[in-house]
Motif scaffolding. Structure first.
Motif, short mmCIF file in Angstrom:
data_model
loop_
_atom_site.label_atom_id
_atom_site.label_comp_id
_atom_site.label_asym_id
_atom_site.label_seq_id
_atom_site.Cartn_x
_atom_site.Cartn_y
_atom_site.Cartn_z
N ASP A 1 6.88 -8.46 -23.03
CA ASP A 1 5.97 -7.86 -22.04
C ASP A 1 6.73 -7.00 -21.04
O ASP A 1 6.27 -5.92 -20.67
CB ASP A 1 5.19 -8.95 -21.30
N GLU A 2 7.90 -7.46 -20.61
CA GLU A 2 8.70 -6.67 -19.66
C GLU A 2 9.19 -5.38 -20.30
O GLU A 2 9.22 -4.33 -19.65
CB GLU A 2 9.88 -7.49 -19.15
N SER B 1 15.49 -0.18 -12.60
CA SER B 1 14.43 -0.95 -11.97
C SER B 1 13.19 -0.07 -11.82
O SER B 1 13.31 1.11 -11.47
CB SER B 1 14.89 -1.45 -10.61
N ARG C 1 6.30 -3.04 -20.46
CA ARG C 1 5.96 -2.54 -19.12
C ARG C 1 6.99 -1.53 -18.62
O ARG C 1 6.65 -0.57 -17.95
CB ARG C 1 5.87 -3.72 -18.15
N PHE C 2 8.26 -1.76 -18.97
CA PHE C 2 9.34 -0.90 -18.49
C PHE C 2 10.37 -0.76 -19.60
O PHE C 2 11.31 -1.56 -19.70
CB PHE C 2 9.95 -1.50 -17.22
N TYR D 1 14.32 -1.58 -19.98
CA TYR D 1 14.82 -2.96 -20.07
C TYR D 1 15.18 -3.36 -21.51
O TYR D 1 15.82 -4.38 -21.72
CB TYR D 1 13.79 -3.96 -19.56
N GLU E 1 13.85 -6.39 -7.97
CA GLU E 1 13.83 -7.32 -9.09
C GLU E 1 15.25 -7.72 -9.48
O GLU E 1 15.53 -8.88 -9.77
CB GLU E 1 13.12 -6.71 -10.31
N THR F 1 7.51 -13.15 -22.68
CA THR F 1 7.78 -12.53 -21.38
C THR F 1 8.74 -11.36 -21.52
O THR F 1 8.54 -10.30 -20.91
CB THR F 1 8.34 -13.58 -20.40
N ALA F 2 9.78 -11.54 -22.32
CA ALA F 2 10.73 -10.44 -22.52
C ALA F 2 10.04 -9.24 -23.18
O ALA F 2 10.25 -8.09 -22.76
CB ALA F 2 11.90 -10.91 -23.38
N ALA G 1 16.95 -7.06 -23.17
CA ALA G 1 16.01 -8.12 -23.54
C ALA G 1 16.63 -9.15 -24.48
O ALA G 1 16.59 -10.35 -24.19
CB ALA G 1 14.76 -7.51 -24.17
#
Length: 165
Positions: free
Chosen positions: A34-35, A116, A38-39, A42, A122, A31-32, A46
């Motif tokens: 992927d985040e 963000s 995506r952005f 971040y 978020e 998940t980290a 992470a």
């Protein structure tokens, strides 16, 4: 306590520990990643947040092992002994560590300007979840402290009754 109840609780403990391991090994790092994909802003956050999440799950697993040991003591009819306090103290300690981690995350989210991808909701949601985690963790630790005092009183009463008999 009935043997079936203890066995059912143990099955549940094993399931939660295994689910936690799956989360630690697969879900949280994936998940980290992927985040961050995506952005990308971040990325600096992470690794620390992954570490905190994994340690938080370890705290839950430690508490569950302590509950397993207390169940063993119940099964042997030895719960009202000084050894039980070690396991109750382990549960209290692990819940305090998890609460301190949540306090750290809450403080970090409150003071750090985390980028963000859209309107910042978020971060507000994460801050709300961290605040809720602090409240739940503190309440749980206080509950277990109260339960420890009840165990202490019951142990004293059983010792007195054993001396009389």
């Amino acid at each position: 306590m009935h043997r079936f109840s203890i066995a059912a609780l143990r099955v549940g403990i094993v399931a939660v520990i295994l689910f936690g391991l799956f989360g630690q090994i697969v879900v949280i790092p994936t998940t980290a990643a992927d985040e961050v994909d995506r952005f990308p802003p971040y990325a600096p956050f992470a690794a620390p947040y992954v570490a905190v999440a994994i340690v938080g799950i370890v705290c839950v697993q430690v508490a569950l092992v302590a509950v397993w040991m207390l169940l063993t003591m119940v099964q042997r009819d030895a719960i009202f002994t000084p050894r039980a306090f070690r396991w109750v103290d382990t549960i209290i300690g692990s819940s305090l560590v998890a609460t301190l981690l949540a306090i750290g995350v809450t403080g970090h989210l409150a003071v750090t300007d985390i980028p963000s991808p859209s309107d910042g909701m978020e971060v507000i949601g994460a801050l709300a979840a961290a605040i809720a985690s602090v409240g739940v963790g503190a309440a749980f630790a206080m509950l277990i402290v109260i339960m420890r005092s009840l165990l202490h009183k019951a142990t004293e009463l059983q010792t007195e009754i054993a001396e009389v008999v």
